[in-house]
Design an enzyme around this catalytic site. Sequence first.
Site, PDB file in Angstrom:
ATOM      1  N   LYS A  28       0.837  -1.213   0.000  1.00 15.63           N
ATOM      2  CA  LYS A  28       0.000   0.000   0.000  1.00 15.63           C
ATOM      3  C   LYS A  28       0.868   1.257   0.000  1.00 15.63           C
ATOM      4  CE  LYS A  28      -2.830   0.630   3.638  1.00 15.63           C
ATOM      5  NZ  LYS A  28      -2.533   1.905   4.330  1.00 15.63           N
ATOM      6  N   ARG A  33       2.786   5.936  -3.299  1.00 15.37           N
ATOM      7  CA  ARG A  33       3.946   6.732  -3.734  1.00 15.37           C
ATOM      8  C   ARG A  33       4.185   6.598  -5.233  1.00 15.37           C
ATOM      9  NH1 ARG A  33       4.268   5.617   1.532  1.00 15.37           N
ATOM     10  NH2 ARG A  33       5.574   6.839   2.956  1.00 15.37           N
ATOM     11  N   GLY A 101      -5.184   7.823   5.493  1.00 12.49           N
ATOM     12  CA  GLY A 101      -4.286   8.812   6.084  1.00 12.49           C
ATOM     13  C   GLY A 101      -3.044   8.996   5.229  1.00 12.49           C
ATOM     14  N   SER A 174       6.820   9.119  12.178  1.00 10.41           N
ATOM     15  CA  SER A 174       5.778   9.012  11.153  1.00 10.41           C
ATOM     16  C   SER A 174       6.350   9.174   9.758  1.00 10.41           C
ATOM     17  CB  SER A 174       4.693  10.077  11.374  1.00 10.41           C
ATOM     18  OG  SER A 174       3.863  10.152  10.229  1.00 10.41           O
ATOM     19  N   ASP A 327       1.887  -1.146  11.937  1.00  9.14           N
ATOM     20  CA  ASP A 327       0.564  -1.586  11.481  1.00  9.14           C
ATOM     21  C   ASP A 327       0.255  -3.038  11.871  1.00  9.14           C
ATOM     22  OD1 ASP A 327      -0.035   0.861  10.336  1.00  9.14           O
ATOM     23  OD2 ASP A 327       0.816   0.324   8.392  1.00  9.14           O
ATOM     24  N   LYS A 354      -4.334   5.882  14.612  1.00  7.74           N
ATOM     25  CA  LYS A 354      -4.423   5.242  13.290  1.00  7.74           C
ATOM     26  C   LYS A 354      -5.873   5.312  12.813  1.00  7.74           C
ATOM     27  CE  LYS A 354      -0.116   4.164  12.950  1.00  7.74           C
ATOM     28  NZ  LYS A 354       0.703   4.820  11.922  1.00  7.74           N
ATOM     29  N   ARG A 358      -6.132   1.878  17.924  1.00  7.81           N
ATOM     30  CA  ARG A 358      -5.977   0.422  17.754  1.00  7.81           C
ATOM     31  C   ARG A 358      -5.748  -0.316  19.075  1.00  7.81           C
ATOM     32  NH1 ARG A 358      -2.909   0.371  11.839  1.00  7.81           N
ATOM     33  NH2 ARG A 358      -4.871   0.330  10.684  1.00  7.81           N
ATOM     34  N   ARG A 403      -7.498  -3.177   9.494  1.00  3.48           N
ATOM     35  CA  ARG A 403      -6.605  -4.112  10.181  1.00  3.48           C
ATOM     36  C   ARG A 403      -7.234  -4.680  11.457  1.00  3.48           C
ATOM     37  NH1 ARG A 403      -2.541  -3.533   6.717  1.00  3.48           N
ATOM     38  NH2 ARG A 403      -1.839  -1.443   6.220  1.00  3.48           N
TER      39      ARG A 403
HETATM   40  C1  S3P Z   1       2.523   4.785   6.161  1.00 11.45           C
HETATM   41  C2  S3P Z   1       3.031   5.195   7.369  1.00 11.45           C
HETATM   42  C3  S3P Z   1       2.489   4.746   8.660  1.00 11.45           C
HETATM   43  C4  S3P Z   1       1.574   3.535   8.519  1.00 11.45           C
HETATM   44  C5  S3P Z   1       0.626   3.677   7.358  1.00 11.45           C
HETATM   45  C6  S3P Z   1       1.407   3.834   6.062  1.00 11.45           C
HETATM   46  C7  S3P Z   1       3.139   5.295   4.918  1.00 11.45           C
HETATM   47  O1  S3P Z   1       1.743   5.807   9.223  1.00 11.45           O
HETATM   48  O2  S3P Z   1       0.843   3.334   9.706  1.00 11.45           O
HETATM   49  O3  S3P Z   1      -0.219   2.546   7.250  1.00 11.45           O
HETATM   50  O4  S3P Z   1       2.884   4.730   3.845  1.00 11.45           O
HETATM   51  O5  S3P Z   1       3.908   6.277   5.008  1.00 11.45           O
HETATM   52  P1  S3P Z   1       2.418   6.938  10.134  1.00 11.45           P
HETATM   53  O6  S3P Z   1       3.238   7.808   9.261  1.00 11.45           O
HETATM   54  O7  S3P Z   1       1.257   7.667  10.747  1.00 11.45           O
HETATM   55  O8  S3P Z   1       3.218   6.199  11.161  1.00 11.45           O
END
Ligand code: S3P
Length: 448
Positions: A28, A33, A101, A174, A327, A354, A358, A403
């Site tokens: 994902k 990206r 997110g 993050s 995750d 999240k 969670r 999840r």
């Molecule tokens: C992700 C970063 C993580 C992860 C999300 C995917 C990403 O989130 O939990 O499922 O692709 O950059 P955070 O940046 O909030 O840790």
Amino acid sequence: MSGHGTPIPMTSTPCGPLSGVAEVPGDKSISHRSLILGAMAVGETRITGLLEGEDVLDTAKAMRAFGAEVTKHDDGSWSVHGVGVGGFAEPENVIDCGNSGTGVRLIMGAMASCPITATFTGDASLNGRPMARVTDPLALFGTQTVGRKGGRLPMTIVGAADPVPVRYVVPVPSAQVKSAVLLAGLNAPGKTVVIEQEATRDHSERMLAGFGAEITTEETDEGRVITLTGRPELKPLVIAVPRDPSSAAFPVCAALLAPGSDVLVPGIGLNPTRAGLFTTLREMGADLTYENEREEGGEPVADLRARYSPNMQGIEVPPERAASMIDEYPVLSVVAANATGTTMMAGVKELRVKESDRIDAMARGLRANGVTVDEGDDWWSVTGLGIGKVPGGGTCESFLDHRIAMSFMVLGMGAKTPVSVDDGGPIATSFPIFEPLMAGLGANVTRE
Ligand code: S3P
């Protein structure tokens, strides 16, 4: 988009051996990206193995709204005709990122240094999540933001007409925040510097380099210092997206718990910033091996082989490993319930922001199925009952979180009696083939 449809209650019944090959979908993080960087390159980026989950499809739609041409071809591959760094057009309508997110935060970063305005929204889960962690650093570029109380979506971003490069120390571990700043830095002249104290997934750095950006990473006493030179011409790429370790986690953990199982999960990305769960499972005594280790598209990849593991022990998961398995804690807690002894998970405050809180979501559902969970602000622990000893019989809320829903389905596979969730609909955001894939291995997951 999830969260808008009728809830889909699901039940998972204890099952016998799971066996066969589990071909999980594309990663994902890398899928988002690929589309976003493809849209910022000049020319045609070609993508195979793209995750066609709702989250990523929402990002594809958003890239079209910003002016890129995004096409799915008959052979299943995708192409993105990018508009170049700084070339985003102003969207005519609100950008709906659904449950994602990652989608919304990365896209906000990508448009924040363009002289355009865009309004973002999402489902009830996404609209409850904190966005200030991204809009605060974006303001340093000269970007303006108007959102709801507490920095929540819906939110309008006015991109900086004259962006300046920034130096930013990411205050929370993050990858989304780090990546948003780097994407904004692409259209700022000069060097944007992002410093992270804890290493998070580095797909953005790897892919930016692949697209031809000048980007360096240095380990220093301050942390990982990432320096990006702005205003590059990004060159299109051919991308083969590896399969998602976060999705692989579900068939892997199910195989550890269902008696007699032997499951192969091929082609899984094992970037060290993502593989913490598998290290943890092996420390707990899981029969989990890496076969055919190789490199694909700049990412380490292996075939995972998971077999029934009746003698797993609870452990203390090192807090410094949290970012590399953030995750995966929900499904780890399910395995922990089937181990002997207590599993302690500390340094995991981020789990509270999240798609759902969670820790709270898993604690409620595990307790409803006869498992003892203790929790504090940034830690939780699960008291293991031993393999096959979880009573089950409970119905859990999934809180619009894919999840959480999948973790409880795995709980049911190794419990004494079935486990239900109120809504499995969100599973389609990241793992749209979860039900047929698990059925193919021999699991019993049914819709009511
Ligand atoms: C992700 C970063 C993580 C992860 C999300 C995917 C990403 O989130 O939990 O499922 O692709 O950059 P955070 O940046 O909030 O840790």
